[in-house]
Write an enzyme that holds these catalytic residues in place. Structure first.
Site, PDB file in Angstrom:
ATOM      1  N   GLY A  20      61.067  -4.652 -31.271  1.00  0.00           N
ATOM      2  CA  GLY A  20      60.521  -4.116 -29.985  1.00  0.00           C
ATOM      3  C   GLY A  20      59.529  -3.129 -30.060  1.00  0.00           C
ATOM      4  O   GLY A  20      59.082  -2.326 -29.299  1.00  0.00           O
ATOM      5  N   HIS A  23      57.143  -3.447 -26.927  1.00  0.00           N
ATOM      6  CA  HIS A  23      57.616  -2.629 -25.870  1.00  0.00           C
ATOM      7  C   HIS A  23      57.520  -1.349 -26.055  1.00  0.00           C
ATOM      8  O   HIS A  23      57.132  -0.517 -25.118  1.00  0.00           O
ATOM      9  CB  HIS A  23      58.879  -3.177 -25.597  1.00  0.00           C
ATOM     10  CG  HIS A  23      59.915  -2.345 -24.574  1.00  0.00           C
ATOM     11  ND1 HIS A  23      59.132  -2.461 -23.322  1.00  0.00           N
ATOM     12  CD2 HIS A  23      61.015  -1.833 -24.447  1.00  0.00           C
ATOM     13  CE1 HIS A  23      60.275  -1.947 -22.576  1.00  0.00           C
ATOM     14  NE2 HIS A  23      61.071  -1.301 -23.180  1.00  0.00           N
ATOM     15  N   LYS A  43      46.155  -4.224 -31.298  1.00  0.00           N
ATOM     16  CA  LYS A  43      46.751  -5.121 -32.058  1.00  0.00           C
ATOM     17  C   LYS A  43      45.844  -5.678 -33.108  1.00  0.00           C
ATOM     18  O   LYS A  43      45.219  -6.624 -32.825  1.00  0.00           O
ATOM     19  CB  LYS A  43      47.445  -6.312 -31.385  1.00  0.00           C
ATOM     20  CG  LYS A  43      48.618  -6.982 -32.133  1.00  0.00           C
ATOM     21  CD  LYS A  43      49.835  -6.273 -32.287  1.00  0.00           C
ATOM     22  CE  LYS A  43      50.757  -7.602 -32.952  1.00  0.00           C
ATOM     23  NZ  LYS A  43      51.915  -6.903 -33.292  1.00  0.00           N
ATOM     24  N   GLU A 121      49.460  -0.837 -33.269  1.00  0.00           N
ATOM     25  CA  GLU A 121      50.512  -1.401 -33.463  1.00  0.00           C
ATOM     26  C   GLU A 121      50.394  -2.417 -34.597  1.00  0.00           C
ATOM     27  O   GLU A 121      49.484  -3.411 -34.424  1.00  0.00           O
ATOM     28  CB  GLU A 121      51.140  -2.033 -32.078  1.00  0.00           C
ATOM     29  CG  GLU A 121      52.480  -2.885 -32.402  1.00  0.00           C
ATOM     30  CD  GLU A 121      52.747  -4.122 -31.426  1.00  0.00           C
ATOM     31  OE1 GLU A 121      53.874  -5.008 -31.840  1.00  0.00           O
ATOM     32  OE2 GLU A 121      52.209  -4.071 -30.326  1.00  0.00           O
ATOM     33  N   ALA A 123      52.293  -5.441 -37.437  1.00  0.00           N
ATOM     34  CA  ALA A 123      52.928  -6.672 -37.515  1.00  0.00           C
ATOM     35  C   ALA A 123      53.957  -6.440 -38.337  1.00  0.00           C
ATOM     36  O   ALA A 123      53.943  -5.934 -39.559  1.00  0.00           O
ATOM     37  CB  ALA A 123      51.926  -7.604 -37.896  1.00  0.00           C
ATOM     38  N   GLN A 212      67.318  -4.429 -22.150  1.00  0.00           N
ATOM     39  CA  GLN A 212      66.586  -4.929 -20.788  1.00  0.00           C
ATOM     40  C   GLN A 212      66.746  -6.397 -21.100  1.00  0.00           C
ATOM     41  O   GLN A 212      65.741  -6.754 -22.085  1.00  0.00           O
ATOM     42  CB  GLN A 212      65.519  -4.149 -20.447  1.00  0.00           C
ATOM     43  CG  GLN A 212      65.399  -2.922 -20.094  1.00  0.00           C
ATOM     44  CD  GLN A 212      64.184  -2.218 -19.608  1.00  0.00           C
ATOM     45  OE1 GLN A 212      63.086  -2.376 -20.429  1.00  0.00           O
ATOM     46  NE2 GLN A 212      64.043  -1.586 -18.394  1.00  0.00           N
TER      47      GLN A 212
END
Length: 228
Positions: A20, A23, A43, A121, A123, A212
């Site tokens: 996650g 998210h 990214k 972010e 990987a 979720q």
């Protein structure tokens, strides 16, 4: 910490793939946008693309763009797109190219001209190979960015989280905080696992993201690391 006049960067890593990170990154971008006018997610390497509106794109990069407060050129916020969902060094080899820290750092430098805060972010996990000699963690080292660790709450997360925290600090970087993400709604003793990590990670818990079925970044709430 960087001067108030300079763009700040925050590096997001995870205990593994599928925990996650995207998210949590999107939630953090929404939180950062409450304090800063220009917030952008990056990214650096996306391995695994999907068709979208006539072209191949990264779902992770699209999610970060949706949570960013300004739009930037695609080659800055996602400079490397690789078709196959593999480790970056293998996906790059299949694509017939080599990805380097220098290339990604150059894109980050250019991106900083568009933003007050850049959230980067990674990987997979911390020590993901980028090429024959470099790792994606080397990018975090090059940026000297504080790190936020996303812990996917599932069996095995204690070992993965504690080892990752050790590696981050061994690389000379600050673990600015961590996020607990409930990716397994059936996990036994989830709260006890969180308490164990609070006692042992030596970094602030920024929040717990609920499970979720369809993650909604706008519904998440996390504290921001100190200085952000």
């Amino acid at each position: 910490m960087a001067s108030e006049t300079l763009t700040r960067s925050l590096f997001i890593t995870g205990t593994d793939t599928g925990v996650g990170k995207t998210h949590a990154s999107a939630v953090l971008l929404h939180m950062l946008a409450r304090r800063h006018a220009r917030v952008v997610g990056m990214k650096p390497v996306a391995a695994g693309l999907v068709p979208h509106e006539g072209r191949w794109v990264s779902e992770d990069a699209m999610a970060l763009r949706a949570a960013s407060s300004v739009a930037v050129p695609d080659d800055l916020d996602n400079p490397v797109q690789l078709p196959d969902p593999l480790s970056p060094h293998l996906a790059a080899e299949r694509a017939g190219r080599r990805v380097s820290v220098a290339e990604l750092q150059a894109a980050h430098t250019a991106l900083c001209a568009h933003a007050d805060v850049v959230l980067v972010e990674g990987a997979g996990g911390w020590r993901v190979p980028l090429n024959e000699s470099e790792y994606l963690s080397d990018l975090a080292r090059a940026l000297q960015a504080p790190v936020v660790l996303v812990v996917g709450l599932r069996l095995g997360c204690l070992n993965h989280a504690l080892l990752t925290a050790e590696a981050i600090r061994a690389d000379g970087l600050q673990l600015a905080g961590w996020v607990a993400n409930r990716i397994d709604p059936e996990m036994a003793c989830a709260d006890e696992n969180i308490a164990t990590l609070q006692a042992r990670l030596g970094a602030p818990l920024l929040g717990v993201l609920p499970w979720q079925a369809v993650p909604d970044a706008r519904q998440g709430a996390l504290a921001l690391p100190a200085g952000f």
